[in-house]
Design a protein around this motif. Structure first.
Motif, PDB file in Angstrom:
ATOM      1  N   GLU A  75      -9.307   6.495 -10.242  1.00  0.00           N
ATOM      2  CA  GLU A  75      -8.421   5.545 -10.281  1.00  0.00           C
ATOM      3  C   GLU A  75      -7.874   5.639 -11.486  1.00  0.00           C
ATOM      4  O   GLU A  75      -6.518   4.938 -11.591  1.00  0.00           O
ATOM      5  CB  GLU A  75      -9.423   3.690 -10.342  1.00  0.00           C
ATOM      6  N   LYS A  76      -8.431   5.917 -12.671  1.00  0.00           N
ATOM      7  CA  LYS A  76      -8.045   6.574 -13.895  1.00  0.00           C
ATOM      8  C   LYS A  76      -6.694   7.611 -13.686  1.00  0.00           C
ATOM      9  O   LYS A  76      -5.316   7.337 -14.263  1.00  0.00           O
ATOM     10  CB  LYS A  76      -8.701   7.171 -14.481  1.00  0.00           C
ATOM     11  N   LYS A  77      -6.672   8.370 -12.623  1.00  0.00           N
ATOM     12  CA  LYS A  77      -5.504   9.444 -12.833  1.00  0.00           C
ATOM     13  C   LYS A  77      -4.287   8.690 -12.267  1.00  0.00           C
ATOM     14  O   LYS A  77      -3.505   9.133 -12.146  1.00  0.00           O
ATOM     15  CB  LYS A  77      -6.424  10.736 -11.973  1.00  0.00           C
TER      16      LYS A  77
ATOM     17  N   TYR B 297     -12.975   7.361 -11.614  1.00  0.00           N
ATOM     18  CA  TYR B 297     -11.854   8.856 -12.386  1.00  0.00           C
ATOM     19  C   TYR B 297     -11.009   9.107 -11.838  1.00  0.00           C
ATOM     20  O   TYR B 297      -9.525   9.256 -12.315  1.00  0.00           O
ATOM     21  CB  TYR B 297     -12.481  10.228 -12.862  1.00  0.00           C
TER      22      TYR B 297
END
Length: 173
Positions: free
Chosen positions: A169-171, A167
């Motif tokens: 890394e995605k942000k 999460y």
């Protein structure tokens, strides 16, 4: 009239039988030198057992006076092995007999908590795991479910950390 020595031996034998609660092995020790008997005593002592040499008539008399069953193997030189752990004592006897070229001491029988044992029963006892080995196995069996539970709970925590990292890394991207 019995000799003073025999009276004392009988009293000591009865006391040992009572302390052992009627549990002992009967063995043939004929053919062992004094040095070998000393080594046998030392080996038994390490396993929490002791060797008591007595005349068959004294053994019969002590068994009779204590109301214990008489053994069939009371012929020839005999000694009693008193023990705390029957398996450990039987193993010590078997190990000593295997090292001895004559195969002595040889089990003749015994009593285990009032039950008659044959020579084959004593040999079979020697093949069982000792009390310490059984306790270790039991401890392993008892610990296995807890270890598995900790593994599952640790897996859940690892998955949560993995999800949070993904999460983050995605942000960041």
């Amino acid at each position: 009239m019995p000799s003073k020595r025999n009276v004392e031996l009988l009293a000591a034998l009865k006391e040992s039988l009572q302390a052992a609660q009627g549990s002992f092995f009967l063995v043939n020790y004929q053919g062992l030198s004094a040095q070998e008997i000393y080594a046998l005593r030392r080996g038994l002592k390490e396993k929490g057992a002791r060797l008591f040499v007595a005349k068959n008539t004294l053994i019969r008399l002590a068994l009779k006076e204590l109301g214990l069953p008489e053994l069939d193997g009371l012929q020839g030189p005999s000694a009693l092995v008193f023990y705390q752990d029957p398996v450990a004592a039987a193993k010590a006897l078997q190990e000593f007999a295997k090292k001895n070229p004559k195969g002595i001491p040889e089990a003749k029988g015994g009593l285990l908590q009032g039950q008659l044992l044959s020579a084959k029963d004593v040999v079979a006892l020697a093949e069982l795991p000792t009390m310490d080995e059984l306790r270790a196995e039991l401890l392993g069996v008892l610990q296995a479910p807890m270890a598995e539970l900790l593994g599952v709970m640790g897996g859940v925590a690892r998955e949560l950390v993995g999800i949070l990292e993904a999460y983050a890394e995605k942000k960041a991207a």
